[in-house]
Design a protein around this motif. Sequence first.
Motif, PDB file in Angstrom:
ATOM      1  N   VAL A   1      -3.586   3.579  -1.485  1.00 22.89           N
ATOM      2  CA  VAL A   1      -3.795   2.764  -2.681  1.00 22.89           C
ATOM      3  C   VAL A   1      -3.136   1.413  -2.411  1.00 22.89           C
ATOM      4  O   VAL A   1      -1.970   1.363  -1.996  1.00 22.89           O
ATOM      5  CB  VAL A   1      -3.196   3.414  -3.931  1.00 22.89           C
ATOM      6  CG1 VAL A   1      -3.376   2.505  -5.144  1.00 22.89           C
ATOM      7  CG2 VAL A   1      -3.842   4.776  -4.187  1.00 22.89           C
TER       8      VAL A   1
ATOM      9  N   THR B   1      -5.813   4.118   5.120  1.00 22.60           N
ATOM     10  CA  THR B   1      -6.140   4.770   3.854  1.00 22.60           C
ATOM     11  C   THR B   1      -4.915   4.807   2.946  1.00 22.60           C
ATOM     12  O   THR B   1      -3.853   5.294   3.334  1.00 22.60           O
ATOM     13  CB  THR B   1      -6.644   6.203   4.100  1.00 22.60           C
ATOM     14  OG1 THR B   1      -7.882   6.136   4.826  1.00 22.60           O
ATOM     15  CG2 THR B   1      -6.866   6.936   2.787  1.00 22.60           C
TER      16      THR B   1
ATOM     17  N   GLN C   1      -8.058   1.979  -4.579  1.00 18.13           N
ATOM     18  CA  GLN C   1      -8.065   2.942  -3.490  1.00 18.13           C
ATOM     19  C   GLN C   1      -8.907   2.431  -2.323  1.00 18.13           C
ATOM     20  O   GLN C   1     -10.046   1.979  -2.512  1.00 18.13           O
ATOM     21  CB  GLN C   1      -8.631   4.281  -3.968  1.00 18.13           C
ATOM     22  CG  GLN C   1      -8.776   5.332  -2.890  1.00 18.13           C
ATOM     23  CD  GLN C   1      -7.441   5.861  -2.408  1.00 18.13           C
ATOM     24  OE1 GLN C   1      -6.566   6.189  -3.208  1.00 18.13           O
ATOM     25  NE2 GLN C   1      -7.272   5.985  -1.086  1.00 18.13           N
TER      26      GLN C   1
ATOM     27  N   ARG D   1       0.847  -1.191   0.000  1.00 14.23           N
ATOM     28  CA  ARG D   1       0.000   0.000   0.000  1.00 14.23           C
ATOM     29  C   ARG D   1       0.885   1.244   0.000  1.00 14.23           C
ATOM     30  O   ARG D   1       2.037   1.219   0.446  1.00 14.23           O
ATOM     31  CB  ARG D   1      -0.942   0.033   1.205  1.00 14.23           C
ATOM     32  CG  ARG D   1      -0.269   0.191   2.553  1.00 14.23           C
ATOM     33  CD  ARG D   1      -1.307   0.067   3.668  1.00 14.23           C
ATOM     34  NE  ARG D   1      -0.715   0.233   4.991  1.00 14.23           N
ATOM     35  CZ  ARG D   1      -1.373   0.053   6.131  1.00 14.23           C
ATOM     36  NH1 ARG D   1      -2.657  -0.300   6.111  1.00 14.23           N
ATOM     37  NH2 ARG D   1      -0.756   0.223   7.291  1.00 14.23           N
TER      38      ARG D   1
ATOM     39  N   THR E   1     -10.246   3.985   1.317  1.00 10.42           N
ATOM     40  CA  THR E   1     -10.368   5.188   2.133  1.00 10.42           C
ATOM     41  C   THR E   1     -11.165   4.863   3.388  1.00 10.42           C
ATOM     42  O   THR E   1     -12.286   4.355   3.291  1.00 10.42           O
ATOM     43  CB  THR E   1     -11.063   6.320   1.356  1.00 10.42           C
ATOM     44  OG1 THR E   1     -10.326   6.587   0.147  1.00 10.42           O
ATOM     45  CG2 THR E   1     -11.129   7.581   2.193  1.00 10.42           C
TER      46      THR E   1
END
Length: 122
Positions: A93, A91, A117, A38, A119
């Motif tokens: 990608v 949070t 993504q 990530r 979030t």
Amino acid sequence: QVQLAESGGGSVQAGGSLRLSCAASGRTLSNYVMGWFRQAPGKERELVASITRNSDRTRYADSVKGRFTISRDNTKNTLYLQMNSLKPGDTAVYYCAASQEILVTPTRYDYWGQGTQVTVSS
């Protein structure tokens, strides 16, 4: 060569859950050690979890231990990341990646997906 495509990202409130999937095409997933990475804005990409070809070993970043679970279904050519008890700090990608090495801690990942993504709001 293998192509990877992530799905399952989205927006969720803190404490919620998401399951990411990574579908492989081109070559059989069982040929690769797989990892989830990530990258948050302004931060370096980090390894979240990895899994060996036959799922006998997994490894997790300390920040996600006990909350995330990596798994794979080689018959479906798919890698998963179950994420529970999500926090705003998760949070980012999220990317899946494939390595031609053998150990659960490869020195290099050879193929990458485009990312999805995630979030998490407080």
